[in-house]
Scaffold this active site. Structure first.
Site, PDB file in Angstrom:
ATOM      1  N   GLY A 147      24.350  12.771 -17.993  1.00 28.65           N
ATOM      2  CA  GLY A 147      24.242  14.148 -18.464  1.00 28.65           C
ATOM      3  C   GLY A 147      24.290  15.177 -17.342  1.00 28.65           C
ATOM      4  O   GLY A 147      24.756  16.300 -17.527  1.00 28.65           O
ATOM      5  N   GLY A 201      21.176  10.131 -10.414  1.00 27.90           N
ATOM      6  CA  GLY A 201      19.852  10.268 -11.022  1.00 27.90           C
ATOM      7  C   GLY A 201      18.850  10.966 -10.120  1.00 27.90           C
ATOM      8  O   GLY A 201      19.208  11.630  -9.134  1.00 27.90           O
ATOM      9  N   ALA A 220      -2.942  12.118  -4.411  1.00 28.38           N
ATOM     10  CA  ALA A 220      -2.719  11.469  -3.113  1.00 28.38           C
ATOM     11  C   ALA A 220      -1.933  10.186  -3.308  1.00 28.38           C
ATOM     12  O   ALA A 220      -2.253   9.141  -2.754  1.00 28.38           O
ATOM     13  CB  ALA A 220      -4.058  11.194  -2.431  1.00 28.38           C
ATOM     14  N   GLY A 221      -0.902  10.265  -4.158  1.00 27.87           N
ATOM     15  CA  GLY A 221       0.010   9.131  -4.349  1.00 27.87           C
ATOM     16  C   GLY A 221       1.201   9.278  -3.416  1.00 27.87           C
ATOM     17  O   GLY A 221       1.163  10.061  -2.452  1.00 27.87           O
ATOM     18  N   ALA A 259       1.661  16.372  -8.136  1.00 26.15           N
ATOM     19  CA  ALA A 259       2.250  15.034  -7.931  1.00 26.15           C
ATOM     20  C   ALA A 259       1.306  14.020  -8.562  1.00 26.15           C
ATOM     21  O   ALA A 259       0.706  13.187  -7.885  1.00 26.15           O
ATOM     22  CB  ALA A 259       2.441  14.774  -6.444  1.00 26.15           C
ATOM     23  N   ASP A 293      12.653   3.081 -14.666  1.00 27.02           N
ATOM     24  CA  ASP A 293      11.470   3.926 -14.908  1.00 27.02           C
ATOM     25  C   ASP A 293      11.152   4.122 -16.385  1.00 27.02           C
ATOM     26  O   ASP A 293      10.025   4.475 -16.727  1.00 27.02           O
ATOM     27  CB  ASP A 293      11.686   5.325 -14.309  1.00 27.02           C
ATOM     28  CG  ASP A 293      11.551   5.339 -12.796  1.00 27.02           C
ATOM     29  OD1 ASP A 293      11.479   4.263 -12.200  1.00 27.02           O
ATOM     30  OD2 ASP A 293      11.529   6.451 -12.224  1.00 27.02           O
ATOM     31  N   HIS A 312      11.540  -9.763  21.779  1.00 29.58           N
ATOM     32  CA  HIS A 312      10.636  -8.867  22.492  1.00 29.58           C
ATOM     33  C   HIS A 312      11.454  -7.828  23.239  1.00 29.58           C
ATOM     34  O   HIS A 312      12.438  -8.199  23.880  1.00 29.58           O
ATOM     35  CB  HIS A 312       9.771  -9.663  23.474  1.00 29.58           C
ATOM     36  CG  HIS A 312       8.882  -8.794  24.297  1.00 29.58           C
ATOM     37  ND1 HIS A 312       7.732  -8.225  23.786  1.00 29.58           N
ATOM     38  CD2 HIS A 312       8.993  -8.364  25.585  1.00 29.58           C
ATOM     39  CE1 HIS A 312       7.152  -7.488  24.731  1.00 29.58           C
ATOM     40  NE2 HIS A 312       7.906  -7.565  25.833  1.00 29.58           N
TER      41      HIS A 312
HETATM   42  P1  NAI Z   1       1.248   8.336  -8.361  1.00 23.27           P
HETATM   43  O1  NAI Z   1       0.903   7.725  -9.633  1.00 23.27           O
HETATM   44  O2  NAI Z   1       1.693   7.485  -7.206  1.00 23.27           O
HETATM   45  O3  NAI Z   1       0.013   9.224  -7.826  1.00 23.27           O
HETATM   46  C1  NAI Z   1      -0.554  10.241  -8.604  1.00 23.27           C
HETATM   47  C2  NAI Z   1      -1.953  10.515  -8.127  1.00 23.27           C
HETATM   48  O4  NAI Z   1      -2.414  11.690  -8.785  1.00 23.27           O
HETATM   49  C3  NAI Z   1      -2.932   9.407  -8.477  1.00 23.27           C
HETATM   50  O5  NAI Z   1      -3.585   8.979  -7.305  1.00 23.27           O
HETATM   51  C4  NAI Z   1      -3.894  10.074  -9.470  1.00 23.27           C
HETATM   52  O6  NAI Z   1      -5.210   9.603  -9.362  1.00 23.27           O
HETATM   53  C5  NAI Z   1      -3.803  11.545  -9.095  1.00 23.27           C
HETATM   54  N1  NAI Z   1      -4.163  12.459 -10.185  1.00 23.27           N
HETATM   55  C6  NAI Z   1      -3.724  12.402 -11.459  1.00 23.27           C
HETATM   56  N2  NAI Z   1      -4.272  13.428 -12.188  1.00 23.27           N
HETATM   57  C7  NAI Z   1      -5.078  14.134 -11.355  1.00 23.27           C
HETATM   58  C8  NAI Z   1      -5.912  15.287 -11.503  1.00 23.27           C
HETATM   59  N3  NAI Z   1      -6.028  15.930 -12.648  1.00 23.27           N
HETATM   60  N4  NAI Z   1      -6.612  15.725 -10.422  1.00 23.27           N
HETATM   61  C9  NAI Z   1      -6.507  15.087  -9.224  1.00 23.27           C
HETATM   62  N5  NAI Z   1      -5.718  13.999  -9.043  1.00 23.27           N
HETATM   63  C10 NAI Z   1      -5.007  13.519 -10.072  1.00 23.27           C
HETATM   64  O7  NAI Z   1       2.367   9.437  -8.729  1.00 23.27           O
HETATM   65  P2  NAI Z   1       3.409  10.229  -7.839  1.00 23.27           P
HETATM   66  O8  NAI Z   1       3.008  10.293  -6.409  1.00 23.27           O
HETATM   67  O9  NAI Z   1       3.610  11.513  -8.593  1.00 23.27           O
HETATM   68  O10 NAI Z   1       4.714   9.343  -7.935  1.00 23.27           O
HETATM   69  C11 NAI Z   1       5.334   9.105  -9.203  1.00 23.27           C
HETATM   70  C12 NAI Z   1       6.124   7.818  -9.164  1.00 23.27           C
HETATM   71  O11 NAI Z   1       7.246   7.934  -8.305  1.00 23.27           O
HETATM   72  C13 NAI Z   1       5.283   6.668  -8.680  1.00 23.27           C
HETATM   73  O12 NAI Z   1       5.449   5.574  -9.527  1.00 23.27           O
HETATM   74  C14 NAI Z   1       5.853   6.370  -7.322  1.00 23.27           C
HETATM   75  O13 NAI Z   1       5.770   4.995  -6.995  1.00 23.27           O
HETATM   76  C15 NAI Z   1       7.298   6.832  -7.438  1.00 23.27           C
HETATM   77  N6  NAI Z   1       7.785   7.243  -6.136  1.00 23.27           N
HETATM   78  C16 NAI Z   1       8.013   6.307  -5.193  1.00 23.27           C
HETATM   79  C17 NAI Z   1       8.397   6.672  -3.930  1.00 23.27           C
HETATM   80  C18 NAI Z   1       8.588   5.616  -2.907  1.00 23.27           C
HETATM   81  O14 NAI Z   1       8.690   4.453  -3.266  1.00 23.27           O
HETATM   82  N7  NAI Z   1       8.593   5.956  -1.634  1.00 23.27           N
HETATM   83  C19 NAI Z   1       8.605   8.064  -3.543  1.00 23.27           C
HETATM   84  C20 NAI Z   1       8.305   8.970  -4.619  1.00 23.27           C
HETATM   85  C21 NAI Z   1       7.925   8.555  -5.850  1.00 23.27           C
END
Ligand code: NAI
Length: 462
Positions: free
Chosen positions: A34, A40, A177-178, A266, A309, A441
């Site tokens: 789309g 994506g 802090a994800g 996030a 996803d 090394h």
């Molecule tokens: P996440 O699920 O990793 O982290 C979200 C965080 O927000 C959690 O720790 C949660 O406790 C906190 N949270 C939720 N509601 C809240 C509130 N009301 N107040 C305070 N804290 C709160 O989600 P994120 O970082 O948004 O990533 C989404 C997806 O995208 C994940 O599945 C991630 O694995 C994927 N992703 C992967 C990447 C990589 O592999 N490098 C890069 C970017 C995204």
């Protein structure tokens, strides 16, 4: 009406890889997208643009922090933000063009527009019907908002808006802090923004090994990140200038307010199934909005598969790619398989964080008798030369047979180092196998070998 053996819906890493694999296996395939460009979320507003900005901001920061330590004297560099953003956009374009090329090379028909199901053999795109024996839904995910507060993508932003800010903010609040919060926070922190992270849990990277969460938080604090953990954000309000975020300290129930120029929400992503009209084909969706599948990625409608996803499991591009390949093999009459025990995850901060297999606590909860080998990058000569020795490698193995069950790394190039352990795990290797493998090394990978040695006879350099 156009008829195909298979139609893939979505051209993210799951969808486009699946389409290419199908074509390679001789299946007449089309892919529906789309958006104007292929790739994506990952290529357009996710993995690739964020890595471009992580690279640019790292180089900027490194030039200020470390150049003169190495005898490179430069005038204090400055950031040309619009040029940095166009470098990021060029990286996106190069990658999406690459997929267009691969589609042409593999004779994949590209259908532009949003697909909706008419019945289990027919989709409609822009009012035109297309038929197929098999469909693969790879429609991905979108950012979740907090309490239905709308992203304006200027002041209240998702990761998409955070990649396009008009200017570098002085202060940014990051909720969560994800992975996204810490990667995006790192970009702006290095460019001079004051970053305050609000996180519901009492740790960063919740779900990762406890040693990683603990050490990584202190590394980020040294980089200037401010943390309010065990804090639940309840409201975001736009102010005349900037934004006000209200949060509750979970232990005391105290309500606090913070102000910033921008807030990045996030707090996770949710499956994206808009437009698909799944109700027309009876595909089952669970309460989280994910499409339920069996172990062969078949939905409740057997000729329709779902990957990535939009299905349960970690939202990772490479997990979607693996599933795309497996589903293509199944459609082509072969056996398709993904080993979910060995899916690495990487956080592209500095230092990087990488993980594969189970955490120490998960294994203990399962009652498995484990041994843990840890090695600090302090003992790694190469890490010292690049001023990146604050992390460690942690290898966990079964005490009874020495088989590697997991590894968790904070350190330089952790996202690459982890793959040595992935391969070892795929081959059912022991820590002794890893420890007896000659490592060049001086390389960062010697720390992996040392951690493997620490599981048995002991590391040399600690
Ligand atoms: P996440 O699920 O990793 O982290 C979200 C965080 O927000 C959690 O720790 C949660 O406790 C906190 N949270 C939720 N509601 C809240 C509130 N009301 N107040 C305070 N804290 C709160 O989600 P994120 O970082 O948004 O990533 C989404 C997806 O995208 C994940 O599945 C991630 O694995 C994927 N992703 C992967 C990447 C990589 O592999 N490098 C890069 C970017 C995204």
């Amino acid at each position: 009406m156009d008829k195909f053996d298979a139609i893939v819906i979505g051209s993210g890493p799951g969808g486009y890889v699946c389409a290419i694999k199908l074509a390679q296996l001789g299946v007449n395939v089309a892919c529906v997208e789309g958006n104007a460009s292929l790739g994506g979320t990952c290529l357009n507003v996710g993995c690739i643009p964020s890595k471009a900005l992580l690279n640019a901001s790292h180089n900027y920061h490194n030039s200020i922090e470390n150049f003169s330590k190495m005898g490179i004297e430069v005038e204090r560099p400055s950031v040309n933000w619009s040029k940095m953003l166009s470098y990021k956009d060029t990286m996106i374009k190069d990658n999406t063009k690459g997929i267009e090329y691969l589609f042409k090379k593999n004779k994949i028909t590209l259908i532009n527009g949003w697909a909706s199901f008419v019945d289990n053999n027919t989709i409609s795109v822009n009012g035109k019907n297309f038929e197929a024996d098999h469909f693969v839904i790879a429609s991905g995910s979108e950012a979740t908002s907090l309490n239905d507060i709308k992203f304006d993508e200027q002041v209240i932003v998702s990761s998409t808006g955070a990649l396009e800010l008009k200017k570098i903010p002085e202060k940014m609040i990051v909720i969560g802090a994800g992975v996204i919060g810490l990667e995006m926070g790192s970009i702006y922190s290095r460019l001079g923004t004051e970053i305050t992270i609000l996180e519901f849990y009492d740790k960063v990277l919740n779900g990762m090994d406890h040693d990683i969460s603990k050490n990584f938080k202190s590394i980020l604090q040294k980089q200037g990140f401010k943390f309010h953990l065990s804090s639940s954000v309840s409201n975001i309000a736009k102010e005349k200038k900037g934004v006000k975020v209200t949060y509750e300290e979970r232990e005391s129930n105290n309500l606090n307010e913070l102000y910033a120029d921008v807030v990045l929400v996030a707090t996770g992503r949710k499956p994206f199934t808009e437009n698909l009209k799944l109700e027309n084909i009876g595909v089952k969706i669970n309460p989280k909005g994910q499409i339920e599948t069996d172990k062969n990625w078949r939905t409740t409608t057997k000729n329709i598969f779902a990957i990535g996803d939009v299905t349960p499991g970690p939202m990772l591009a490479h997990k979607a790619e693996e599933e795309g390949i497996a589903v293509a093999e199944i459609i082509a009459g072969q056996a398709g398989h993904v080993n979910f025990e060995v899916i690495p995850s990487v956080v592209y901060t500095d230092p990087e964080v990488a993980s594969v297999g189970k955490t120490e606590n998960e294994l203990k909860e399962e009652g498995i008798d484990i041994k843990v080998g840890k090695f600090s990058f302090m003992g790694n000569g190469r890490a010292k030369t690049v001023f990146s020795n604050s992390g460690f490698v942690k290898v966990i193995a079964d005490s009874n047979n020495d088989r590697i069950l997991g590894a968790h790394i904070i350190g330089p190039a952790a996202g690459d180092l982890i793959h040595e352990i992935c391969v070892a795990m795929e081959f059912g290797a022991s820590t002794e196998d890893l420890a007896r493998t000659c490592h060049a090394h001086p390389t960062f990978s010697e720390a992996v070998r040392e951690a493997a040695l620490a599981c048995g006879v002991g590391a040399i350099h600690s």
